[in-house]
Design a protein around this motif. Structure first.
Motif, PDB file in Angstrom:
ATOM      1  N   SER A 119       1.332  -0.869  -0.192  1.00 50.72           N
ATOM      2  CA  SER A 119       0.133   0.419  -0.138  1.00 50.72           C
ATOM      3  C   SER A 119       0.754   1.107  -0.032  1.00 50.72           C
ATOM      4  CB  SER A 119      -1.172  -0.219   1.675  1.00 50.72           C
ATOM      5  OG  SER A 119       0.146   0.197   2.296  1.00 50.72           O
ATOM      6  N   SER A 123       1.595   3.425  -3.013  1.00 42.46           N
ATOM      7  CA  SER A 123       0.760   5.522  -2.673  1.00 42.46           C
ATOM      8  C   SER A 123       1.959   6.500  -3.134  1.00 42.46           C
ATOM      9  CB  SER A 123       0.323   5.847  -1.471  1.00 42.46           C
ATOM     10  OG  SER A 123       1.976   5.328  -0.411  1.00 42.46           O
ATOM     11  N   ASN A 131      -6.392   7.485  -4.244  1.00 42.92           N
ATOM     12  CA  ASN A 131      -6.340   6.889  -2.497  1.00 42.92           C
ATOM     13  C   ASN A 131      -7.317   5.611  -2.185  1.00 42.92           C
ATOM     14  OD1 ASN A 131      -4.988   9.284  -1.502  1.00 42.92           O
ATOM     15  ND2 ASN A 131      -6.224  10.233  -3.005  1.00 42.92           N
ATOM     16  N   SER A 135      -6.140   2.139  -0.190  1.00 40.80           N
ATOM     17  CA  SER A 135      -6.801   2.216   1.278  1.00 40.80           C
ATOM     18  C   SER A 135      -7.447   0.676   1.087  1.00 40.80           C
ATOM     19  CB  SER A 135      -7.824   2.937   1.845  1.00 40.80           C
ATOM     20  OG  SER A 135      -6.881   4.795   1.866  1.00 40.80           O
ATOM     21  N   GLN A 138      -4.414  -1.396   1.818  1.00 42.05           N
ATOM     22  CA  GLN A 138      -3.910  -1.433   2.876  1.00 42.05           C
ATOM     23  C   GLN A 138      -4.248  -2.476   4.170  1.00 42.05           C
ATOM     24  OE1 GLN A 138      -3.934   2.445   4.734  1.00 42.05           O
ATOM     25  NE2 GLN A 138      -2.864   1.351   6.321  1.00 42.05           N
ATOM     26  N   VAL A 139      -5.798  -1.794   3.706  1.00 38.02           N
ATOM     27  CA  VAL A 139      -7.273  -3.034   5.008  1.00 38.02           C
ATOM     28  C   VAL A 139      -6.671  -4.731   4.262  1.00 38.02           C
ATOM     29  CG1 VAL A 139      -9.187  -3.812   4.885  1.00 38.02           C
ATOM     30  CG2 VAL A 139      -9.140  -1.575   5.094  1.00 38.02           C
ATOM     31  N   ALA A 281     -15.818   0.191   0.848  1.00 34.86           N
ATOM     32  CA  ALA A 281     -14.972   0.816   2.104  1.00 34.86           C
ATOM     33  C   ALA A 281     -15.014   0.779   3.067  1.00 34.86           C
ATOM     34  CB  ALA A 281     -14.238   2.315   1.661  1.00 34.86           C
ATOM     35  N   VAL A 286     -12.321  -0.502   6.415  1.00 33.64           N
ATOM     36  CA  VAL A 286     -12.117   1.072   6.710  1.00 33.64           C
ATOM     37  C   VAL A 286     -12.823   1.692   7.306  1.00 33.64           C
ATOM     38  CG1 VAL A 286     -11.390   2.875   5.232  1.00 33.64           C
ATOM     39  CG2 VAL A 286     -11.251   1.334   4.458  1.00 33.64           C
ATOM     40  N   GLN A 290     -12.512   7.583   8.066  1.00 32.75           N
ATOM     41  CA  GLN A 290     -11.087   7.626   6.560  1.00 32.75           C
ATOM     42  C   GLN A 290     -11.726   7.218   5.633  1.00 32.75           C
ATOM     43  OE1 GLN A 290      -8.435   4.610   7.320  1.00 32.75           O
ATOM     44  NE2 GLN A 290      -7.520   4.574   5.723  1.00 32.75           N
ATOM     45  N   THR A 291     -13.187   6.175   5.389  1.00 28.61           N
ATOM     46  CA  THR A 291     -13.680   6.115   4.771  1.00 28.61           C
ATOM     47  C   THR A 291     -14.069   7.576   3.915  1.00 28.61           C
ATOM     48  OG1 THR A 291     -14.858   3.601   5.143  1.00 28.61           O
ATOM     49  CG2 THR A 291     -15.879   4.496   3.811  1.00 28.61           C
ATOM     50  N   VAL A 294     -11.237   9.350   2.575  1.00 26.83           N
ATOM     51  CA  VAL A 294     -11.105   8.417   0.765  1.00 26.83           C
ATOM     52  C   VAL A 294     -11.793   8.519   0.132  1.00 26.83           C
ATOM     53  CG1 VAL A 294     -10.916   5.533   0.162  1.00 26.83           C
ATOM     54  CG2 VAL A 294      -9.251   6.701   2.169  1.00 26.83           C
TER      55      VAL A 294
END
Length: 408
Positions: A119, A123, A131, A135, A138-139, A281, A286, A290-291, A294
């Protein structure tokens, strides 16, 4: 990346040498160790600079949505099959036809070899990987379900591509008609009206106001067409530069949603994207704040992104998602009711998925009927143009013909 010449020995002690592309000698050594080769000597290879011009370097090939869909699908298949991530991305970098994406993937491999997470490596290429993309990856890394993350992204991108293609297809017909009208007006002004003006000048008769207006417009166009063309080009360049500014982009994104007929379709397609990306998301795990951050960056519309951030700020203050959504004035009562039920039942991702499907069905229906909705407007525009030409060009001819018959 630079090219390095290496010498080493295999596990059996056999001597081996070759060339590798990497950012540094340490990266080459890491690749060799991972391949079971003990490096003995690594030197940077001397390469002759090519004088040929690479068009991709000059203009940039760009990465299309099709390329990202294919990459995500291939990564899902490779991850599900248990292929190591570095080997997977290296293989895709070598097989992809898009050189911009291939270059980015090679950089991602270098970052992975230096110890970065996937991730984090993605980025570093925000022009390619949005983004939302980063994200979700990353999850997937944190939960150990990276293959499912790529699958979710691929499905989302395929739906996004389908919506964009349908909008482009629906807009193709009216754009062709509008360009044909502009071309016809240019030809009439530059060639047709001057020919009629010469005929009228021979009779030295009093011309109607419509004819005088057309002749004056034609004379101006014929005399100053280089300046008019230059002015249009400069205006186009200036408008393009203004739209690249933050204020200009925001105003255009806001105005775009108010264009007659088309604006409502664009608005609902953006809301469908918001709901689907929000649901994806949330389903991926997420966090809510943050969701929303993003999703606002993935909205592709600054006006909508500002409203989403307003919703985020309301949620941060302790307000409910439904109330903050209602305050934006963007959602219909039906959608707000579904969001309220989703919050109460804890199934906000499923309900937002239904919201996305609801908007997408509406957009699909409107796109199918877009041509029939725009046709009357185009017909009226063509009718007005023909009426003005008939009034300005043929009316004097009828008067001159009547005068000629009366003179006999």
């Amino acid at each position: 990346m630079n090219t390095f010449h290496y010498k080493g020995r295999t596990n059996r002690g056999d001597a081996i040498e070759g060339r590798l592309e990497a950012s540094s000698a340490d990266a080459v050594a890491t690749q060799l160790f991972n391949s079971g080769i003990t490096p003995i000597d690594i030197t940077e290879a001397k390469t002759t600079k090519s004088t040929s011009i690479n068009l991709n370097d000059l203009f940039g090939a760009g990465v299309k949505l099709d390329d990202l869909v294919l990459f995500s699908r291939q990564m899902y298949t490779l991850m599900k099959s248990g292929v190591p991530i570095i080997r997977s991305i290296t293989s895709l970098a070598e097989s992809t036809r898009n050189q911009t994406l291939a270059k980015a993937l090679r950089h991602v491999v270098e970052d992975l070899e230096s110890g970065r997470e996937l991730s984090n490596a993605l980025s570093r290429h925000p022009d390619i990987f949005a983004n939302l993309y980063v994200s979700i990856i990353q999850v997937g890394e944190n939960t150990g379900r990276l293959d499912e993350a790529f699958q979710q992204i691929a499905q989302y991108q395929e739906l996004e591509k389908d919506t964009r293609d349908r909008i482009k297809t629906a807009m193709r017909y009216p754009m062709v008609v509008i360009l044909a009208i502009v071309g016809a007006v240019a030809v009439i002004n530059l060639f047709v009206i001057p020919a009629f003006a010469k005929v009228y000048a021979k009779f030295d008769a009093e011309l109607p106001w419509a004819t005088k207006f057309l002749i004056a417009t034609s004379n101006f166009t014929v005399t100053y067409w280089p300046y008019i063309l230059a002015g249009l080009i400069l205006a186009g360049v200036g408008l393009n530069m203004y739209l690249k500014t933050e204020n200009g982009r925001y105003k255009w994104h806001k105005y775009k949603l108010r264009i007659p007929v088309v604006g409502s379709i664009i608005n609902r397609s953006l809301l469908a994207r918001f709901a689907r990306s929000f649901a994806m998301a949330t389903r991926a795990g997420v966090p809510l704040i943050q969701t929303m951050t993003v999703v606002s960056r993935a909205a592709d519309n600054d006006y909508l992104a500002e409203r989403i951030l307003q919703m985020r700020n309301g949620v941060e203050r302790g307000d409910t998602l439904t109330r903050t959504a209602a305050a934006t004035g963007m959602f219909t009562p039906l959608v707000l009711q579904m969001m309220a039920v989703g919050e109460e039942t804890g199934a906000i991702d499923d309900l937002l998925q239904e919201v996305a499907e609801y908007y997408e069905r509406e957009v699909d229906y409107d796109l199918k009927n877009l041509s029939s909705a725009i046709e009357p407007i185009l017909i009226v525009a063509i009718g007005i143009m023909v009426f003005i030409l008939a009034l300005g060009v043929f009316l004097p001819m009828w008067d001159l013909a009547a005068a000629a018959r009366g003179g006999r």
